[in-house]
Scaffold this motif. Structure first.
Motif, PDB file in Angstrom:
ATOM      1  N   ALA A 172       1.126   7.651 -19.751  1.00  0.00           N
ATOM      2  CA  ALA A 172      -0.062   7.322 -20.118  1.00  0.00           C
ATOM      3  C   ALA A 172      -0.943   7.599 -18.934  1.00  0.00           C
ATOM      4  O   ALA A 172      -2.246   8.047 -19.518  1.00  0.00           O
ATOM      5  CB  ALA A 172       0.211   5.858 -20.491  1.00  0.00           C
ATOM      6  N   LEU A 173      -0.677   7.568 -17.776  1.00  0.00           N
ATOM      7  CA  LEU A 173      -1.622   7.974 -16.832  1.00  0.00           C
ATOM      8  C   LEU A 173      -1.803   9.542 -16.844  1.00  0.00           C
ATOM      9  O   LEU A 173      -3.070  10.067 -16.700  1.00  0.00           O
ATOM     10  CB  LEU A 173      -0.986   7.691 -15.300  1.00  0.00           C
ATOM     11  CG  LEU A 173      -1.667   7.940 -14.027  1.00  0.00           C
ATOM     12  CD1 LEU A 173      -3.202   7.172 -14.268  1.00  0.00           C
ATOM     13  CD2 LEU A 173      -1.056   7.482 -12.960  1.00  0.00           C
ATOM     14  N   LEU A 233      -0.781   8.591  -7.398  1.00  0.00           N
ATOM     15  CA  LEU A 233      -0.203   7.371  -6.395  1.00  0.00           C
ATOM     16  C   LEU A 233      -0.664   6.270  -6.992  1.00  0.00           C
ATOM     17  O   LEU A 233      -0.375   5.069  -5.894  1.00  0.00           O
ATOM     18  CB  LEU A 233      -0.633   7.902  -5.242  1.00  0.00           C
ATOM     19  CG  LEU A 233       0.113   8.860  -4.580  1.00  0.00           C
ATOM     20  CD1 LEU A 233      -0.415   9.544  -3.253  1.00  0.00           C
ATOM     21  CD2 LEU A 233       1.550   8.702  -4.388  1.00  0.00           C
ATOM     22  N   GLN A 234      -1.208   5.954  -8.062  1.00  0.00           N
ATOM     23  CA  GLN A 234      -1.588   4.664  -8.573  1.00  0.00           C
ATOM     24  C   GLN A 234      -0.453   3.828  -9.321  1.00  0.00           C
ATOM     25  O   GLN A 234      -0.618   2.708  -9.579  1.00  0.00           O
ATOM     26  CB  GLN A 234      -2.836   4.745  -9.408  1.00  0.00           C
ATOM     27  CG  GLN A 234      -3.966   5.321  -9.032  1.00  0.00           C
ATOM     28  CD  GLN A 234      -5.402   5.497  -9.815  1.00  0.00           C
ATOM     29  OE1 GLN A 234      -5.150   4.607 -11.070  1.00  0.00           O
ATOM     30  NE2 GLN A 234      -6.411   6.111  -9.646  1.00  0.00           N
ATOM     31  N   ARG A 237       0.824  -1.032  -0.106  1.00  0.00           N
ATOM     32  CA  ARG A 237       0.008   0.111  -0.088  1.00  0.00           C
ATOM     33  C   ARG A 237       0.707   1.288   0.067  1.00  0.00           C
ATOM     34  O   ARG A 237       1.960   1.241   0.552  1.00  0.00           O
ATOM     35  CB  ARG A 237      -1.046  -0.018   1.400  1.00  0.00           C
ATOM     36  CG  ARG A 237      -1.861  -1.058   1.235  1.00  0.00           C
ATOM     37  CD  ARG A 237      -2.778  -1.065   2.519  1.00  0.00           C
ATOM     38  NE  ARG A 237      -3.401   0.341   2.632  1.00  0.00           N
ATOM     39  CZ  ARG A 237      -4.217   0.608   3.692  1.00  0.00           C
ATOM     40  NH1 ARG A 237      -4.502  -0.274   4.914  1.00  0.00           N
ATOM     41  NH2 ARG A 237      -4.831   1.997   3.911  1.00  0.00           N
ATOM     42  N   SER A 238       0.419   2.381  -0.400  1.00  0.00           N
ATOM     43  CA  SER A 238       0.908   3.717  -0.552  1.00  0.00           C
ATOM     44  C   SER A 238       0.130   4.427   0.422  1.00  0.00           C
ATOM     45  O   SER A 238      -1.302   4.750   0.306  1.00  0.00           O
ATOM     46  CB  SER A 238       0.978   4.185  -2.007  1.00  0.00           C
ATOM     47  OG  SER A 238       2.076   3.484  -2.646  1.00  0.00           O
ATOM     48  N   LEU A 262       2.632  17.651 -13.691  1.00  0.00           N
ATOM     49  CA  LEU A 262       2.123  16.206 -13.447  1.00  0.00           C
ATOM     50  C   LEU A 262       2.792  15.281 -13.908  1.00  0.00           C
ATOM     51  O   LEU A 262       3.307  14.072 -13.218  1.00  0.00           O
ATOM     52  CB  LEU A 262       0.793  15.986 -14.323  1.00  0.00           C
ATOM     53  CG  LEU A 262      -0.570  16.449 -13.828  1.00  0.00           C
ATOM     54  CD1 LEU A 262      -0.574  18.068 -13.654  1.00  0.00           C
ATOM     55  CD2 LEU A 262      -1.644  15.841 -14.479  1.00  0.00           C
ATOM     56  N   LEU A 263       3.883  15.459 -14.667  1.00  0.00           N
ATOM     57  CA  LEU A 263       5.028  14.508 -15.143  1.00  0.00           C
ATOM     58  C   LEU A 263       5.991  14.412 -14.164  1.00  0.00           C
ATOM     59  O   LEU A 263       6.624  13.518 -13.923  1.00  0.00           O
ATOM     60  CB  LEU A 263       5.453  14.970 -16.479  1.00  0.00           C
ATOM     61  CG  LEU A 263       4.487  14.710 -17.746  1.00  0.00           C
ATOM     62  CD1 LEU A 263       5.204  15.159 -19.030  1.00  0.00           C
ATOM     63  CD2 LEU A 263       4.389  13.238 -18.246  1.00  0.00           C
ATOM     64  N   ASN A 264       6.381  15.646 -13.503  1.00  0.00           N
ATOM     65  CA  ASN A 264       7.524  15.833 -12.715  1.00  0.00           C
ATOM     66  C   ASN A 264       7.220  15.023 -11.475  1.00  0.00           C
ATOM     67  O   ASN A 264       7.892  14.292 -10.821  1.00  0.00           O
ATOM     68  CB  ASN A 264       7.657  17.265 -12.299  1.00  0.00           C
ATOM     69  CG  ASN A 264       8.113  18.203 -13.428  1.00  0.00           C
ATOM     70  OD1 ASN A 264       8.693  17.773 -14.098  1.00  0.00           O
ATOM     71  ND2 ASN A 264       8.116  19.514 -12.909  1.00  0.00           N
ATOM     72  N   TYR A 265       5.776  15.069 -10.859  1.00  0.00           N
ATOM     73  CA  TYR A 265       5.361  14.487  -9.900  1.00  0.00           C
ATOM     74  C   TYR A 265       5.465  12.855 -10.023  1.00  0.00           C
ATOM     75  O   TYR A 265       5.852  11.939  -9.291  1.00  0.00           O
ATOM     76  CB  TYR A 265       4.126  14.843  -9.439  1.00  0.00           C
ATOM     77  CG  TYR A 265       3.532  14.477  -7.940  1.00  0.00           C
ATOM     78  CD1 TYR A 265       3.843  15.386  -6.918  1.00  0.00           C
ATOM     79  CD2 TYR A 265       2.803  13.268  -7.696  1.00  0.00           C
ATOM     80  CE1 TYR A 265       3.594  14.860  -5.659  1.00  0.00           C
ATOM     81  CE2 TYR A 265       2.680  12.955  -6.336  1.00  0.00           C
ATOM     82  CZ  TYR A 265       2.952  13.803  -5.436  1.00  0.00           C
ATOM     83  OH  TYR A 265       2.458  13.425  -4.014  1.00  0.00           O
ATOM     84  N   GLY A 266       4.806  12.395 -11.154  1.00  0.00           N
ATOM     85  CA  GLY A 266       4.722  11.216 -11.505  1.00  0.00           C
ATOM     86  C   GLY A 266       6.073  10.479 -11.577  1.00  0.00           C
ATOM     87  O   GLY A 266       6.497   9.449 -11.176  1.00  0.00           O
ATOM     88  N   TYR A 267       7.099  11.048 -12.240  1.00  0.00           N
ATOM     89  CA  TYR A 267       8.633  10.673 -12.461  1.00  0.00           C
ATOM     90  C   TYR A 267       9.168  10.469 -10.924  1.00  0.00           C
ATOM     91  O   TYR A 267       9.989   9.780 -10.774  1.00  0.00           O
ATOM     92  CB  TYR A 267       9.379  11.569 -13.288  1.00  0.00           C
ATOM     93  CG  TYR A 267       8.867  11.344 -14.617  1.00  0.00           C
ATOM     94  CD1 TYR A 267       8.086  10.530 -15.367  1.00  0.00           C
ATOM     95  CD2 TYR A 267       9.078  12.525 -15.599  1.00  0.00           C
ATOM     96  CE1 TYR A 267       7.781  10.258 -16.651  1.00  0.00           C
ATOM     97  CE2 TYR A 267       8.807  12.584 -17.118  1.00  0.00           C
ATOM     98  CZ  TYR A 267       8.190  11.367 -17.305  1.00  0.00           C
ATOM     99  OH  TYR A 267       7.545  11.383 -18.996  1.00  0.00           O
TER     100      TYR A 267
END
Length: 298
Positions: free
Chosen positions: A230-231, A254-255, A4-5, A178-183
């Protein structure tokens, strides 16, 4: 089991009791909450008014839970990992450090090929132009001497988003935020897997900046980036406001650890697939294999 996160955006006091993470809030109306520590893969601390006990930190580290703290811009800025991540850590360090230059060039070639191929497949799934990327993926040479990785990335982002004046830049217009956070989340997942596989995240196969403590993570995460893209693309297409990186968007991002990816014909959550990738990397350093296992975008 999928770990879990936990994502903390409000002030809280975090402690431990009976192998549980215990959460208490300043507001008297909010009840105490508990979560089994063994279920946790990532704990993300965003609010500046979060307090943790040392006993909790110790248990989280022993469980190999990645503890991520965020800066004042709410972006992940640090990662807490155990000093000992594997029982054969010293031997594995030696094999990693002794890896030859030709081997590292071949591993980087595989990495770039996998990344460009996944970028091409992402564009293809969206019915966007992908032929150049498909061709470039097969033209990458040992060490990527012609810098196909950067050329392909520029072409990929030009075709991915139909946003005026968009280019991939950390300080650029949305959805770069968004990309910065996801990466950043992806980087933490990669670093966690590298440490768990008994290797040094600071010693890369291509990236080697002396100020970068996660050079190997930056190498190995490359073919996984299109899954984050993609997300983010889906979030942009949903029509929500992407000017601000709000809590709802962060929850979506966070998925990433639980996203389904496919390696060698087998589907698994991304964080589990990353462990397969880092274990296969060690086998290359050890000499029992010549191929890194990377996911294929489908």
């Amino acid at each position: 089991m999928i770990k879990r996160s936990l994502f903390f955006t409000n002030p809280a006091y975090l402690s431990t009791r009976n192998e549980q993470l215990v959460v208490n809030f300043p507001e008297e109306s909010k009840k105490e909450k508990t979560v089994p520590i063994e279920d946790l893969g990532f704990v993300i601390l965003e609010n500046q008014q979060i307090t943790l006990t040392n006993a909790l930190l110790m248990k989280l580290v022993q469980n190999k839970t990645a503890v991520i703290t965020c800066d004042q811009q709410h972006l992940p800025c640090s990662l807490l990992q155990p000093l000992v991540g594997h029982t054969e850590q010293t031997v594995r360090y030696r094999h990693q450090l002794d890896a030859s230059v030709p081997l590292k060039k071949q591993l980087w070639q595989q990495t770039v090929m996998a990344k460009i191929s996944n970028q091409a497949q992402h564009l293809k799934r969206l019915d966007k132009y992908s032929l150049k990327l498909e061709r470039w993926a097969g033209e990458v040479k040992s060490g990527d001497t012609q810098n196909h990785e950067a050329i392909a990335a520029a072409h990929y982002f030009q075709n991915l988003f139909t946003i005026e004046n968009f280019s991939r830049n950390q300080k650029g217009i949305p959805p770069n935020n968004l990309l910065n956070y996801g990466y950043a989340i992806l980087r933490a997942i990669t670093a966690r897997a590298i440490v768990s596989s008994g290797m040094l995240p600071s010693v890369g196969i291509f990236h080697h900046n002396k100020y970068n403590a996660f050079s190997l993570a930056d190498d190995i995460m490359e073919p996984y980036r299109p899954f984050v893209d993609a997300l983010v693309f889906n979030i942009v297409e949903s029509g929500c406001n992407i000017e601000e990186l709000n809590t709802n968007i962060k929850v979506e991002l966070l998925q990433i650890p639980a996203m389904d990816v496919e390696i060698d014909g087998k589907k698994s959550p991304l964080m589990n697939a990353m462990s397969r990738t880092t274990n296969s990397l060690y086998e290359c350093f050890y000499g029992s294999s010549r191929k890194i296992l990377y996911p294929e975008f489908g």
